[in-house]
Design a protein around this motif. Structure first.
Motif: not given
Length: 94
Positions: A25, A39, A41-42, A46-47, A49, A89
């Motif tokens: 993402k 930015h 994000t995996n 989701p935490t 990044s 990530l």
């Protein structure tokens, strides 16, 4: 937006497309003032990044950098830069 910011955004958009193709993402943030950043994000965790910036050296060469000043790759080598972001990530599955 300055000319440098415009070039940074162009490089970050190309990196974003590569990362999205690998299911990360991404959100491009280009506010007035601070440098543009991507930015990432995996989506599985989701935490996890990281922010990626694009900047040029004095010789005019553009590079991607992690937010903590880790240079990850030349802006013309999107595949390698994306692999390095992915490795930062990556979360090992148990």
């Amino acid at each position: 937006m300055t000319a440098d910011d415009g070039q940074a955004v162009d490089h970050l958009r190309r990196l974003a497309a590569q990362l999205e193709a690998h299911s990360f993402k991404v959100c491009l943030d280009a506010p007035a003032g601070p440098p543009p950043r991507l930015h990432v994000t995996n989506p599985m965790v989701p935490t996890v990044s990281e922010d990626v910036l694009a900047a040029h050296e004095e010789d005019g060469e553009w590079w991607f950098w992690l937010s903590w000043a880790g240079r990850i790759g030349h802006a013309e080598d999107i595949a390698t830069a994306a692999e390095r972001v992915a490795s930062v990530l990556h979360v090992a599955r148990r």
